[in-house]
Design a protein around this motif. Structure first.
Motif, PDB file in Angstrom:
ATOM      1  N   ALA A 511       0.826  -1.198   0.000  1.00 42.51           N
ATOM      2  CA  ALA A 511       0.000   0.000   0.000  1.00 42.51           C
ATOM      3  C   ALA A 511       0.866   1.257   0.000  1.00 42.51           C
ATOM      4  CB  ALA A 511      -0.926  -0.006   1.212  1.00 42.51           C
ATOM      5  N   THR A 512       1.931   1.264   0.780  1.00 40.61           N
ATOM      6  CA  THR A 512       2.829   2.424   0.817  1.00 40.61           C
ATOM      7  C   THR A 512       3.423   2.683  -0.563  1.00 40.61           C
ATOM      8  OG1 THR A 512       3.384   1.854   3.099  1.00 40.61           O
ATOM      9  CG2 THR A 512       4.791   3.445   2.001  1.00 40.61           C
ATOM     10  N   LEU A 513       3.826   1.623  -1.246  1.00 42.25           N
ATOM     11  CA  LEU A 513       4.386   1.768  -2.594  1.00 42.25           C
ATOM     12  C   LEU A 513       3.384   2.412  -3.548  1.00 42.25           C
ATOM     13  CD1 LEU A 513       6.568   1.111  -4.773  1.00 42.25           C
ATOM     14  CD2 LEU A 513       5.442  -1.114  -5.027  1.00 42.25           C
ATOM     15  N   LEU A 514       2.165   1.912  -3.561  1.00 39.68           N
ATOM     16  CA  LEU A 514       1.202   2.340  -4.574  1.00 39.68           C
ATOM     17  C   LEU A 514       0.449   3.604  -4.180  1.00 39.68           C
ATOM     18  CD1 LEU A 514       0.036  -1.203  -5.613  1.00 39.68           C
ATOM     19  CD2 LEU A 514       1.175   0.466  -7.079  1.00 39.68           C
ATOM     20  N   LEU A 515       0.640   4.088  -2.955  1.00 36.38           N
ATOM     21  CA  LEU A 515       0.052   5.358  -2.533  1.00 36.38           C
ATOM     22  C   LEU A 515       1.057   6.498  -2.579  1.00 36.38           C
ATOM     23  CD1 LEU A 515      -2.000   4.067   0.548  1.00 36.38           C
ATOM     24  CD2 LEU A 515      -2.920   4.735  -1.683  1.00 36.38           C
ATOM     25  N   SER A 516       2.287   6.229  -2.981  1.00 35.61           N
ATOM     26  CA  SER A 516       3.339   7.242  -2.983  1.00 35.61           C
ATOM     27  C   SER A 516       3.458   7.928  -4.334  1.00 35.61           C
ATOM     28  CB  SER A 516       4.685   6.606  -2.613  1.00 35.61           C
ATOM     29  OG  SER A 516       4.677   6.130  -1.293  1.00 35.61           O
ATOM     30  N   GLN A 517       3.844   9.213  -4.303  1.00 38.91           N
ATOM     31  CA  GLN A 517       4.154   9.928  -5.534  1.00 38.91           C
ATOM     32  C   GLN A 517       5.414   9.333  -6.157  1.00 38.91           C
ATOM     33  OE1 GLN A 517       2.014  12.433  -6.569  1.00 38.91           O
ATOM     34  NE2 GLN A 517       0.819  11.910  -4.756  1.00 38.91           N
ATOM     35  N   GLY A 518       5.476   9.287  -7.485  1.00 32.83           N
ATOM     36  CA  GLY A 518       6.598   8.676  -8.175  1.00 32.83           C
ATOM     37  C   GLY A 518       6.098   7.578  -9.082  1.00 32.83           C
ATOM     38  N   THR A 519       7.022   6.805  -9.627  1.00 28.40           N
ATOM     39  CA  THR A 519       6.697   5.693 -10.516  1.00 28.40           C
ATOM     40  C   THR A 519       6.889   4.393  -9.763  1.00 28.40           C
ATOM     41  OG1 THR A 519       7.484   6.962 -12.435  1.00 28.40           O
ATOM     42  CG2 THR A 519       7.235   4.578 -12.709  1.00 28.40           C
ATOM     43  N   PRO A 520       5.818   3.653  -9.457  1.00 28.83           N
ATOM     44  CA  PRO A 520       5.977   2.420  -8.695  1.00 28.83           C
ATOM     45  C   PRO A 520       6.502   1.282  -9.550  1.00 28.83           C
ATOM     46  CG  PRO A 520       3.672   2.755  -9.231  1.00 28.83           C
ATOM     47  CD  PRO A 520       4.408   3.965  -9.730  1.00 28.83           C
ATOM     48  N   MET A 521       7.342   0.437  -8.949  1.00 35.36           N
ATOM     49  CA  MET A 521       7.833  -0.773  -9.601  1.00 35.36           C
ATOM     50  C   MET A 521       7.610  -1.956  -8.670  1.00 35.36           C
ATOM     51  SD  MET A 521      11.597  -1.808 -11.088  1.00 35.36           S
ATOM     52  CE  MET A 521      12.221  -2.613  -9.604  1.00 35.36           C
ATOM     53  N   ILE A 522       6.950  -2.989  -9.188  1.00 35.68           N
ATOM     54  CA  ILE A 522       6.653  -4.200  -8.429  1.00 35.68           C
ATOM     55  C   ILE A 522       7.530  -5.328  -8.950  1.00 35.68           C
ATOM     56  CG2 ILE A 522       4.855  -5.898  -7.881  1.00 35.68           C
ATOM     57  CD1 ILE A 522       2.798  -3.641  -8.367  1.00 35.68           C
ATOM     58  N   LEU A 523       8.147  -6.079  -8.065  1.00 40.69           N
ATOM     59  CA  LEU A 523       8.910  -7.255  -8.469  1.00 40.69           C
ATOM     60  C   LEU A 523       7.948  -8.392  -8.772  1.00 40.69           C
ATOM     61  CD1 LEU A 523      11.550  -8.921  -8.767  1.00 40.69           C
ATOM     62  CD2 LEU A 523      11.390  -9.385  -6.306  1.00 40.69           C
ATOM     63  N   ALA A 524       8.094  -9.009  -9.941  1.00 40.72           N
ATOM     64  CA  ALA A 524       7.222 -10.109 -10.336  1.00 40.72           C
ATOM     65  C   ALA A 524       7.236 -11.203  -9.275  1.00 40.72           C
ATOM     66  CB  ALA A 524       7.666 -10.672 -11.682  1.00 40.72           C
ATOM     67  N   GLY A 525       6.061 -11.623  -8.887  1.00 38.23           N
ATOM     68  CA  GLY A 525       5.915 -12.657  -7.871  1.00 38.23           C
ATOM     69  C   GLY A 525       5.581 -12.121  -6.502  1.00 38.23           C
ATOM     70  N   ASP A 526       5.938 -10.858  -6.235  1.00 36.40           N
ATOM     71  CA  ASP A 526       5.614 -10.289  -4.926  1.00 36.40           C
ATOM     72  C   ASP A 526       4.112 -10.260  -4.699  1.00 36.40           C
ATOM     73  OD1 ASP A 526       8.184  -9.958  -4.067  1.00 36.40           O
ATOM     74  OD2 ASP A 526       8.234  -7.779  -4.299  1.00 36.40           O
ATOM     75  N   GLU A 527       3.364 -10.080  -5.777  1.00 39.63           N
ATOM     76  CA  GLU A 527       1.913  -9.972  -5.644  1.00 39.63           C
ATOM     77  C   GLU A 527       1.243 -11.298  -5.294  1.00 39.63           C
ATOM     78  OE1 GLU A 527       2.508 -11.187  -9.953  1.00 39.63           O
ATOM     79  OE2 GLU A 527       3.583 -10.034  -8.417  1.00 39.63           O
ATOM     80  N   ILE A 528       1.997 -12.401  -5.377  1.00 39.64           N
ATOM     81  CA  ILE A 528       1.432 -13.709  -4.999  1.00 39.64           C
ATOM     82  C   ILE A 528       2.215 -14.348  -3.850  1.00 39.64           C
ATOM     83  CG2 ILE A 528       0.474 -14.146  -7.297  1.00 39.64           C
ATOM     84  CD1 ILE A 528       2.865 -16.180  -7.629  1.00 39.64           C
TER      85      ILE A 528
END
Length: 697
Positions: A511-528
């Motif tokens: 949530a902190t990542l996707l609520l922050s100003q800037g360009t978010p980057m997610i590492l593949a697999g973290d979401e599962i």
């Protein structure tokens, strides 16, 4: 019967081997060679059938033309010249060399001492000279016609403010993905089921770990391991052979077209700071044998190599023809392969001159003025191990940068380290101290919690220390300080309560990542909830450690991440290019950013200085100076509570005809709509988000 072939004059441009419909033009740079030879091979690649010297030289470009050659022809190069390491020269005509501009390679070198330009074991070490032919152990270059029927393919050109990056490994992402054809390849990544997954997740760009042809390091092969990540490039124009199902470069183009059709941009992680040839004890595969003095930065005695990259050598970007090769490579991947951007490994190296790092270095200036490359997404890894190597925030626009301070500060806040609230406030609002200069937007900060290099998000909450023993380096490799927390148990959760506590912390961090100003980057697999079992440096783990474990996916966390991404997309306040600096807006006179104490008063300096503070409350609005044509909404109220106790946070206001609605509660994993009056209950630890919306009583 071997046919007779002859070499005509040809042209100096374009570089490499170019098929024109009737034959092939060869063009090779070498400033110090006395002879450059094209070696042709039989269809099976086993027999060297012709050695044809390039007959013409324009400046330092050797060239010639052979009629009748067709795509599919296998070839290599040899270069003659002085073998004088103390003069910087390591020519050895006995060594078959890869064309730096080759568009396809047949495979990888098979390790043998004959690949070395010197005699291994000789008392003179690399000053000795080896006369064995390396061709039996070398892959071949292949002449290609890269034409592809692109149809209506278009670059998605997603706005910077709308971009959500997904960092992935071609094989790691697809190898164990259920029910797809050709897992582990470009074709697998372009499959229907894989594209459905990515679009459902909501990401807008996929950033692929190196896909340019790379080397399997000898020390890894001898340990039964492999170079999995790919940061040892030996072919800057050729796709990595192991990701091609049938050996056709069109497979990569097909993948790109399929991703574009799904609205997903393709960003390549590229390694132009060094090559896979290593230091003076490494093999002679291409650049070293063609013109060592030009391609590499050498030490003052010219025998050794500058090692700002930690890999044994550093590419000499200051040389105009080396810089040209890099730019030609980048343009090739954009114009011919249709990729949308690049992430530059160890980018500080590319900006280092004799006087140190320079944001106005030739490499940056060349890209910024280039009519093709300046329109792509450009991302810098802003560090290396060289002098002055850490350069976060020091890259020129339009470069974006991986923000490791965001990574570390968010990890430390949720680990409840002392004094982290001010740092979180800075990261939440785009890391202005680093990026708000030179006209750079807030999107210049690429915010990440995790990346390929380090713990996965699941391991970040499951391990207090790294477990890299499988890498065969005595657990000495990888980061020593990860700001991780096993929450009392090292490794797999031993109770349902611990599993839920870890899931909650992952929700809070995502949530902190996707609520922050800037360009978010997610590492593949973290979401599962993917785990590497505590290995924070899986660079050589081409196995179940490095591959994403889809069989044990955490579907609840996947659903949570999908909803977070959708929430970000729905709220323009979270996707701003302008920085928030608590400035008054016109015409309403409201402040665009306000930091509140949970009791409803403005944060005072003593609150910021309180090292034991674990709560941060922010009221966010559209930034001062936002143009009238931009998307708009009223306000968001975010509460980050890292402590264990529930906080009763007063909401700002009241406002005429507007009411706060609670929309997110990470403690319950909840998304919904609950009108809120004077305060909101924020359980610890968790994140709560309220949205200010019109309301008619």
């Amino acid at each position: 019967m071997i046919r007779r072939l002859s070499m005509a004059e040809g042209r100096a441009d374009p570089m490499g081997a170019t098929f024109d419909g009737e034959g092939v033009n060869f063009s090779v740079f070498s400033e110090h060679a006395s002879r450059v030879t094209v070696c042709l091979f039989s269809d099976d690649g086993k027999t060297e059938t012709h050695q044809l010297d390039l007959p013409e030289r324009d400046g330092n470009v050797w060239h010639g033309y052979v009629s009748g050659l067709r795509p599919g022809q296998q070839y290599g190069l040899r270069a003659d010249g002085p073998y004088a390491p103390y003069s910087g020269h390591r020519f050895n005509y006995h060594k078959l060399l890869l064309d730096p501009y080759a568009k396809r390679l047949t495979g990888h070198p098979r390790w043998h001492d004959a690949l070395m330009g010197y005699s291994v074991g000789d008392r003179h070490a690399d000053l000795s000279f080896d006369r064995r032919d390396s061709a039996p152990f070398m892959p071949r270059c292949v002449i290609e016609d890269p034409a592809f029927s692109w149809g209506g393919d278009r670059h998605p050109r997603t706005r910077d403010a709308d971009t959500i990056i997904y960092e992935a490994h071609v094989k790691g992402l697809t190898k164990r993905f259920p029910d797809i054809d050709h897992p582990g390849t470009f074709l697998g990544l372009g499959s229907d089921r894989m594209l459905d997954y990515l679009t459902d997740l909501g990401i807008t760009a996929i950033e692929l770990l190196p896909v340019q042809a790379f080397l399997n390091d000898r020390f890894l092969v001898e340990k039964g391991l492999t170079n999995y990540w790919g940061y040892q490039t030996i072919g800057f124009f050729a796709p990595e052979p192991r990701y091609l199902h049938a050996g056709r470069i069109a497979e990569f183009q097909y993948m790109v077209a399929r991703l574009h059709a799904a609205g997903i941009e393709v960003i390549l992680d590229v390694v132009y700071n060094h090559t896979g040839e290593g230091d003076e004890t490494g093999p002679t595969l291409s650049f070293r044998g063609l013109d060592n003095l030009s391609y590499y930065r050498l030490t003052p005695d010219r025998r050794g190599y500058v090692n700002d990259t930690g890999t044994g050598n550093t590419v000499n970007v200051d040389h105009p023809m080396v810089l040209r090769m890099i730019l030609d490579s980048l343009r090739y991947w954009v114009e011919v392969m249709h990729v949308d951007g690049f992430r530059f490994d160890l980018c500080s190296t590319l900006g280092r001159t004799d006087d140190g790092y320079d944001r106005g270095a030739a490499f940056f200036d060349a890209i910024r003025q280039d009519p093709v490359l300046s329109r792509t997404k450009l991302i810098a890894e802003p560090w290396d191990i060289g002098p002055g190597g850490y350069q976060l925030g020091a890259f020129p626009p339009p470069f974006r940068e991986w923000n490791d301070r965001f990574r570390d500060d968010v990890r430390r806040f949720w680990r409840i380290d002392l004094g982290c609230v001010p740092a979180l406030a800075t990261r939440l609002t785009g890391s202005a101290p680093q990026f708000d200069h030179s006209g750079r937007p807030a999107t210049a900060s690429v915010n990440l919690l995790t990346a390929h290099d380090g713990f996965t998000l699941m391991d970040l909450v499951s391990y207090a220390k790294k477990h890299n023993h499988a890498n065969g380096e005595g657990n000495r490799d990888g980061h020593g300080e990860n700001f991780s927390d096993n929450m009392g148990v090292e490794g797999r959760a031993t109770s349902a309560a611990l599993a839920e506590a870890r899931a909650l912390r992952r929700r809070n961090m995502m949530a902190t990542l996707l609520l922050s100003q800037g360009t978010p980057m997610i590492l593949a697999g973290d979401e599962i909830g993917n785990s590497q079992h505590g290995n924070n440096n899986a660079y050589c783990q081409d196995n179940a450690v490095g591959w994403i474990d889809w069989d044990n996916a955490d579907d609840a966390f996947l659903d949570f991440t999908q909803k977070l991404i959708a929430f970000r997309k729905a709220h323009p306040i979270l996707r701003q290019k302008r920085f928030l600096h608590s400035e008054e807006r016109e015409p309403d006179g409201l402040i665009d950013l306000f930091w509140w104490h949970e009791d409803g008063r403005p944060m005072a300096q003593e609150d910021w200085d309180d090292a034991s503070r674990t709560v941060l409350c922010a009221e966010l609005r559209m930034a001062s100076g936002t143009p009238a044509y931009a998307e708009r909404e009223e306000a968001l109220f975010l509460v980050f509570n890292a402590g264990d106790a529930t906080v009763r946070a007063m909401v700002p206001g009241p406002f005429d005809r507007l009411r706060w609605h609670k929309r997110i509660d990470t403690h319950a994993g909840w998304f919904g709509d609950k009108p809120t009056a004077a305060h909101v209950e924020v359980a610890g630890p968790s994140v709560t988000v309220c949205v200010l919306e019109p309301h008619d009583d």
